[in-house]
Enzyme design. Structure first.
Site, PDB file in Angstrom:
ATOM      1  N   LYS A  15      -4.391  16.252  -0.019  1.00  0.00           N
ATOM      2  CA  LYS A  15      -3.089  16.346   0.665  1.00  0.00           C
ATOM      3  C   LYS A  15      -2.239  15.119   0.342  1.00  0.00           C
ATOM      4  O   LYS A  15      -2.571  14.009   0.735  1.00  0.00           O
ATOM      5  CB  LYS A  15      -3.255  16.417   2.189  1.00  0.00           C
ATOM      6  N   GLU A  56      -9.215   3.366   3.189  1.00  0.00           N
ATOM      7  CA  GLU A  56      -8.462   2.250   2.606  1.00  0.00           C
ATOM      8  C   GLU A  56      -7.211   2.115   3.458  1.00  0.00           C
ATOM      9  O   GLU A  56      -6.318   2.954   3.390  1.00  0.00           O
ATOM     10  CB  GLU A  56      -8.155   2.557   1.139  1.00  0.00           C
ATOM     11  N   GLY A  63      -4.186   5.058   4.092  1.00  0.00           N
ATOM     12  CA  GLY A  63      -3.020   5.134   4.967  1.00  0.00           C
ATOM     13  C   GLY A  63      -3.113   4.091   6.059  1.00  0.00           C
ATOM     14  O   GLY A  63      -3.697   3.014   5.859  1.00  0.00           O
ATOM     15  N   SER A  64      -2.573   4.423   7.215  1.00  0.00           N
ATOM     16  CA  SER A  64      -2.491   3.424   8.286  1.00  0.00           C
ATOM     17  C   SER A  64      -3.843   3.246   8.983  1.00  0.00           C
ATOM     18  O   SER A  64      -4.666   4.166   9.035  1.00  0.00           O
ATOM     19  CB  SER A  64      -1.443   3.860   9.309  1.00  0.00           C
ATOM     20  N   THR A  65      -4.032   2.071   9.549  1.00  0.00           N
ATOM     21  CA  THR A  65      -5.274   1.765  10.273  1.00  0.00           C
ATOM     22  C   THR A  65      -5.426   2.698  11.471  1.00  0.00           C
ATOM     23  O   THR A  65      -6.518   3.171  11.779  1.00  0.00           O
ATOM     24  CB  THR A  65      -5.257   0.285  10.705  1.00  0.00           C
ATOM     25  N   GLU A  66      -4.302   2.997  12.113  1.00  0.00           N
ATOM     26  CA  GLU A  66      -4.336   3.863  13.300  1.00  0.00           C
ATOM     27  C   GLU A  66      -4.925   5.240  12.962  1.00  0.00           C
ATOM     28  O   GLU A  66      -5.846   5.724  13.639  1.00  0.00           O
ATOM     29  CB  GLU A  66      -2.892   4.009  13.778  1.00  0.00           C
ATOM     30  N   CYS A 122      -0.210  -1.890   0.388  1.00  0.00           N
ATOM     31  CA  CYS A 122      -1.193  -2.304   1.403  1.00  0.00           C
ATOM     32  C   CYS A 122      -1.717  -3.707   1.124  1.00  0.00           C
ATOM     33  O   CYS A 122      -2.061  -4.427   2.049  1.00  0.00           O
ATOM     34  CB  CYS A 122      -2.333  -1.303   1.469  1.00  0.00           C
ATOM     35  N   GLU A 174       1.400  -5.416  10.021  1.00  0.00           N
ATOM     36  CA  GLU A 174       1.792  -4.966   8.691  1.00  0.00           C
ATOM     37  C   GLU A 174       3.206  -4.392   8.764  1.00  0.00           C
ATOM     38  O   GLU A 174       3.448  -3.451   9.517  1.00  0.00           O
ATOM     39  CB  GLU A 174       0.817  -3.890   8.218  1.00  0.00           C
ATOM     40  N   GLY A 221      -6.631   5.998  10.279  1.00  0.00           N
ATOM     41  CA  GLY A 221      -7.996   5.768   9.782  1.00  0.00           C
ATOM     42  C   GLY A 221      -8.996   5.728  10.921  1.00  0.00           C
ATOM     43  O   GLY A 221     -10.076   6.323  10.852  1.00  0.00           O
TER      44      GLY A 221
HETATM   45  P1  NDP Z   1      -0.250   7.547   7.825  1.00  0.00           P
HETATM   46  O1  NDP Z   1      -1.555   6.858   7.966  1.00  0.00           O
HETATM   47  O2  NDP Z   1       0.231   8.373   8.936  1.00  0.00           O
HETATM   48  O3  NDP Z   1      -0.261   8.485   6.533  1.00  0.00           O
HETATM   49  C1  NDP Z   1      -1.213   8.497   5.489  1.00  0.00           C
HETATM   50  C2  NDP Z   1      -1.625   9.937   5.171  1.00  0.00           C
HETATM   51  O4  NDP Z   1      -2.364  10.495   6.259  1.00  0.00           O
HETATM   52  C3  NDP Z   1      -0.438  10.874   4.990  1.00  0.00           C
HETATM   53  O5  NDP Z   1      -0.768  11.858   4.026  1.00  0.00           O
HETATM   54  C4  NDP Z   1      -0.318  11.471   6.381  1.00  0.00           C
HETATM   55  O6  NDP Z   1       0.440  12.645   6.433  1.00  0.00           O
HETATM   56  C5  NDP Z   1      -1.760  11.687   6.746  1.00  0.00           C
HETATM   57  N1  NDP Z   1      -2.025  11.820   8.177  1.00  0.00           N
HETATM   58  C6  NDP Z   1      -1.206  11.480   9.230  1.00  0.00           C
HETATM   59  N2  NDP Z   1      -1.824  11.733  10.395  1.00  0.00           N
HETATM   60  C7  NDP Z   1      -3.053  12.243  10.089  1.00  0.00           C
HETATM   61  C8  NDP Z   1      -4.170  12.691  10.858  1.00  0.00           C
HETATM   62  N3  NDP Z   1      -4.163  12.651  12.189  1.00  0.00           N
HETATM   63  N4  NDP Z   1      -5.277  13.129  10.217  1.00  0.00           N
HETATM   64  C9  NDP Z   1      -5.330  13.143   8.873  1.00  0.00           C
HETATM   65  N5  NDP Z   1      -4.297  12.743   8.077  1.00  0.00           N
HETATM   66  C10 NDP Z   1      -3.181  12.289   8.675  1.00  0.00           C
HETATM   67  O7  NDP Z   1       0.837   6.488   7.430  1.00  0.00           O
HETATM   68  P2  NDP Z   1       2.421   6.591   7.665  1.00  0.00           P
HETATM   69  O8  NDP Z   1       2.977   7.322   6.534  1.00  0.00           O
HETATM   70  O9  NDP Z   1       2.740   7.107   9.022  1.00  0.00           O
HETATM   71  O10 NDP Z   1       2.809   5.057   7.612  1.00  0.00           O
HETATM   72  C11 NDP Z   1       2.686   4.255   8.787  1.00  0.00           C
HETATM   73  C12 NDP Z   1       2.205   2.888   8.450  1.00  0.00           C
HETATM   74  O11 NDP Z   1       0.923   2.950   7.828  1.00  0.00           O
HETATM   75  C13 NDP Z   1       3.049   2.132   7.434  1.00  0.00           C
HETATM   76  O12 NDP Z   1       4.126   1.510   8.026  1.00  0.00           O
HETATM   77  C14 NDP Z   1       2.059   1.168   6.871  1.00  0.00           C
HETATM   78  O13 NDP Z   1       1.980   0.058   7.714  1.00  0.00           O
HETATM   79  C15 NDP Z   1       0.763   1.920   6.895  1.00  0.00           C
HETATM   80  N6  NDP Z   1       0.426   2.540   5.594  1.00  0.00           N
HETATM   81  C16 NDP Z   1      -0.537   1.967   4.844  1.00  0.00           C
HETATM   82  C17 NDP Z   1      -0.814   2.477   3.596  1.00  0.00           C
HETATM   83  C18 NDP Z   1      -1.844   1.892   2.728  1.00  0.00           C
HETATM   84  O14 NDP Z   1      -1.728   2.008   1.515  1.00  0.00           O
HETATM   85  N7  NDP Z   1      -2.874   1.302   3.255  1.00  0.00           N
HETATM   86  C19 NDP Z   1      -0.090   3.611   3.050  1.00  0.00           C
HETATM   87  C20 NDP Z   1       0.870   4.195   3.954  1.00  0.00           C
HETATM   88  C21 NDP Z   1       1.105   3.645   5.164  1.00  0.00           C
HETATM   89  P3  NDP Z   1       2.038  12.458   6.643  1.00  0.00           P
HETATM   90  O15 NDP Z   1       2.572  11.982   5.371  1.00  0.00           O
HETATM   91  O16 NDP Z   1       2.529  13.770   7.010  1.00  0.00           O
HETATM   92  O17 NDP Z   1       2.196  11.489   7.778  1.00  0.00           O
END
Ligand code: NDP
Length: 498
Positions: free
Chosen positions: A197, A271, A249-252, A305, A402, A254
């Site tokens: 995804k 990650e 993606g985000s720590t939350e 990140c 972050e 994760g």
């Molecule tokens: P998210 O963690 O929400 O998004 C990362 C991926 O996870 C996206 O494909 C997202 O879909 C998907 N996702 C969202 N919620 C869920 C869930 N409950 N279960 C499974 N998958 C899910 O990051 P955000 O895009 O909201 O960014 C928010 C913050 O996260 C940023 O400001 C940054 O601080 C951090 N971040 C860190 C990254 C990294 O490389 N470590 C990359 C991106 C963000 P969707 O796109 O629809 O939200």
């Protein structure tokens, strides 16, 4: 009057020294009005019946409609991946698997301009970055893991490597194609199949990648691509026939995924975020260090990140470093991501822009001093001026959280011990940078830093052969290198005496 004086008289006087626009042509990209989901080798209408618009964040112009995959689509994609796994892919000879990966790598190289333009259109990143970083590294990842596919027994001697099954992979919006490559290449090399995804705001290069898979004649179902928002990601995570989840993606989110998978026996790699320290000692080559600081935090608008978002400067060189940095910021060109001269592109989404604005406002309220170079922002789209905060205390939110934007927080230190203590004073542990002439100091500091990746006298350098990943709230598991294969393999315990 001499000849020379006469010629100078007639020489045209330039009206300014600004760069002329140098836009990359976008007509190499052909977009469909509406996309389905890629299941079993075909782009099909989503069972959910839902679509949403994806835009160009630099203009807010809609580019196409993409599917919002629902639970039924996830189920079909997982079934297609399971079928492909059991009826062909996992049993294919590793050398044959490698051929597909090589093919994908070659096609990515051949179509790199098309991918680079689309990546910049949909994500807002400068074309010179998507062209010179995202695309070459994506192809390199497929080349690298193609090389491992038939050597797994040598990679893990005495451990009988076997694929795991179906991998669910969820990727973010900051490096859409590169994160796809980081996830898909090792999974396929190890003999798994995939349900991927892409992020809600950057689905288009993943959909173009589906076309690469067709061109490479990858067997149907080996890679399935579902667009959608977080709900689609959550459905993939909880699907009972998925054997492994890889998330960036985000720590939350994760943490939520980790809670969801607890006790299920599914494998997981995370990650997550970072708040890296970029440490400049007083013996460092200052001009190079300033370039490293700029590359560390303003590359990809700071949507990185491992960005060097906390600058730690030794007190004795604080003033020259900050003066040079401010001068350098004045030369950064912000604007059209498709312009080859652009250094800082658009912020990826309105939501991300608001997050950056909120954190920057908190920095000012808490007492940090803000510097932003003179800069005219385009009228439409999402933009943020490259920003430096000085006078930052470790407790400020801009030093702790972050920001994921072009915002640098500067702290100072006197001794190496203080630098290490401040660098490690974060819940994250993804990356760090050390700038000094002394090799012995690099080694000693690197050993004390709690970070997965440490750069010395450089920053933000990536290579497929080098493992990447974090400690603490930055997640666990490694991507890249030999380590990046492990999460996609079942490995027997090493046999004694062999
Ligand atoms: P998210 O963690 O929400 O998004 C990362 C991926 O996870 C996206 O494909 C997202 O879909 C998907 N996702 C969202 N919620 C869920 C869930 N409950 N279960 C499974 N998958 C899910 O990051 P955000 O895009 O909201 O960014 C928010 C913050 O996260 C940023 O400001 C940054 O601080 C951090 N971040 C860190 C990254 C990294 O490389 N470590 C990359 C991106 C963000 P969707 O796109 O629809 O939200």
């Amino acid at each position: 009057m001499t000849d020379l004086e006469r010629r100078q008289d007639r020489a045209p006087v330039p009206s300014g020294w600004d760069y002329a626009p140098a836009p990359e042509a976008r007509d190499i990209v052909t977009l469909q009005e509406r996309y389905g989901v890629f299941i079993g080798g075909e782009l099909v209408d989503p069972k959910s019946g839902e679509h949403f618009a994806t835009i160009d964040p630099s203009t807010e112009e809609p580019l196409a409609e993409v599917a919002q995959a629902g639970p039924k689509d996830v189920d079909l994609a997982v079934k297609a991946a399971r079928d492909a796994y059991e009826n062909g892919w996992s049993g294919l000879s590793p050398a044959e698997r490698a051929k597909y990966l090589f093919r994908i790598a070659r096609i990515l190289q051949e179509r790199s301009r098309e991918f680079a333009v689309l990546e910049s259109l949909n994500g807002g990143k400068p074309i010179k970055e998507s062209r010179d970083v995202d695309l070459p590294l994506s192809a390199a990842h497929f080349f690298y893991y193609a090389g491992w596919a038939d050597k797994l027994e040598y990679a893990f001697p005495n451990r009988t490597p076997r694929p795991i099954g179906v991998a669910g992979q969820i990727i973010p919006w900051n490096f859409p194609l590169l994160m796809l490559a980081w996830k898909v290449a090792p999974a396929l090399a190890a003999g798994n199949t995939v349900v991927l995804k892409p992020a809600e705001t950057t689905p288009l290069t993943a959909l173009l990648f589906a076309d690469v898979l067709r061109q490479a004649e990858l067997p149907p179902g080996v890679v399935n691509i579902l667009t959608g928002d977080g709900r689609t990601g959550a459905e993939i995570v909880k699907h009972e026939d998925v054997d492994k989840i890889a998330f960036t993606g985000s720590t939350e989110v994760g943490k939520a995924i980790q809670r969801e998978l607890a006790g299920t026996g599914k494998k997981l790699t995370l990650e997550l975020g970072g708040k890296a320290a970029n440490i400049i000692f007083d013996d460092a080559a200052l001009d190079q260090a300033v370039e490293g600081i700029v590359n560390g935090i303003y590359f990809n608008q700071g949507h990185v990140c491992c960005a060097g978002s906390r600058l730690l400067v030794q007190e004795s060189i604080y003033e020259p470093v900050i003066d040079k940095l401010k001068e350098r910021l004045k030369t950064l060109r912000l604007g059209d991501p498709l312009d080859k001269n652009t250094d800082v592109g658009a912020i990826n989404s309105k939501q991300q822009l608001e997050k950056i604005q909120e954190l920057v406002a908190s920095g000012e309220e808490e007492g940090a001093e803000i510097y932003q170079p003179p800069c005219r922002l385009p009228e439409r789209g999402y933009w943020f001026v490259p920003t430096v905060f000085t006078n930052v205390a470790q407790s400020y939110r801009v030093a702790q959280e972050e920001i994921f934007g072009p915002v640098l927080s500067v702290l100072t230190f006197r001794t190496p011990d203080e630098a290490v203590e401040k660098a490690n004073n974060t819940p994250y542990g993804l990356s760090a940078g050390v700038w000094t002439e002394k090799g012995s100091r690099i080694l000693s500091i690197a050993q004390q830093l709690k970070a997965g990746v440490i750069w010395a006298n450089t920053y933000n350098r990536f290579d497929p052969s080098s493992p990447f990943g974090g400690y603490k709230e930055s997640g666990f598991g490694r991507e890249g290198g030999l380590h990046g294969l492990e999460p996609y393999l079942e490995l027997d315990e090493p046999r004694a005496g062999k």
